[in-house]
Design an enzyme around this catalytic site. Structure first.
Site, PDB file in Angstrom:
ATOM      1  CB  SER A  89      -1.099  18.324  22.104  1.00  0.00           C
ATOM      2  OG  SER A  89       0.274  18.164  22.380  1.00  0.00           O
ATOM      3  CB  ILE A  91       5.156  18.108  20.398  1.00  0.00           C
ATOM      4  CG1 ILE A  91       4.086  17.911  21.490  1.00  0.00           C
ATOM      5  CG2 ILE A  91       6.563  17.972  20.982  1.00  0.00           C
ATOM      6  CD1 ILE A  91       4.017  16.522  22.068  1.00  0.00           C
ATOM      7  CG  HIS A  97       4.079  20.302  10.101  1.00  0.00           C
ATOM      8  ND1 HIS A  97       3.231  20.390   9.013  1.00  0.00           N
ATOM      9  CD2 HIS A  97       3.410  19.633  11.060  1.00  0.00           C
ATOM     10  CE1 HIS A  97       2.083  19.809   9.314  1.00  0.00           C
ATOM     11  NE2 HIS A  97       2.166  19.337  10.552  1.00  0.00           N
TER      12      HIS A  97
END
Length: 160
Positions: A89, A91, A97
C-alpha cells in the site's frame, strides 16, 4: 475510478479452478500495515475458499512496497510455488516519493513476470488517501486481496 462500480471481493466460485494442489507465496509490506493486513486476510480467505490449504500458503514480510520485488524473487528462487501475491500500500504524500515507489514497484513486479517462471500478482494499492485504501482493503469497494487471490489461482493453473 476503476472500482467505482465493482466490488473487488465478488467472484463466481464455480468458474475458479480448485486450488487444493497449488502452493502460494504471499509477500506482505509492513508499511501501512492496517491496509496490508486487510489485503492479506482477503487473499488468504479467498485462497482457502477455493481449496488452498493452510500449509500451501506461505507468508513473508518485507519493510515496504519497494521491497516486494526482492521478496517475491527470493520466494520464487527458494520455494516451490505456483504463484506469488505481492501485497502493498502506497498512499500519496506531499512529495514525488509516491511516484517513484509506485513506478518502481509496478515495474519490478512486471519484470519478475517476464523473467521468472512463476506468476507474481500485483496487489499494491496506490491511493490518494487512507480512506481510499480502507475502501479497497475490506471496505465499501471490497478487498483487492480477494481479487489478487483469484488472479493467482487462475495464473497458477495457466502456468502448470
Amino acid at each position: 475510478m476503476a472500482t467505482i462500480n465493482k466490488n473487488l471481493s465478488v467472484y463466481d466460485k464455480a468458474t475458479i479452478p480448485n486450488a487444493n494442489k497449488l502452493r502460494f507465496g504471499i509477500v506482505v509490506s509492513e508499511w501501512n500495515s492496517e491496509i496490508t493486513e486487510g489485503l492479506y486476510s482477503g487473499a488468504v480467505e479467498a485462497l482457502k475458499d477455493c481449496g488452498a490449504t493452510e500449509n500451501n500458503i506461505i507468508r513473508w514480510n518485507v519493510p515496504g512496497s519497494f521491497e516486494l520485488t526482492f521478496g517475491a524473487k527470493k520466494m520464487i528462487e527458494t520455494l516451490k510455488l505456483n504463484a506469488v501475491i505481492a501485497i502493498g500500500s502506497v498512499i500519496q504524500g506531499e512529495t514525488k516519493h509516491f511516484d517513484f515507489v509506485c513506478d518502481a514497484t509496478a515495474q519490478g513486479i512486471k519484470d519478475l513476470n517476464v523473467i521468472m517462471n512463476v506468476p507474481v500478482i500485483f496487489c499494491v494499492l496506490t491511493d490518494n488517501n487512507i480512506q481510499q485504501s480502507r475502501d479497497r482493503s475490506g471496505g465499501k469497494h471490497g478487498n483487492k486481496g480477494t481479487e489478487a487471490a483469484i488472479a493467482a489461482i487462475k495464473m497458477a493453473v495457466l502456468g502448470k
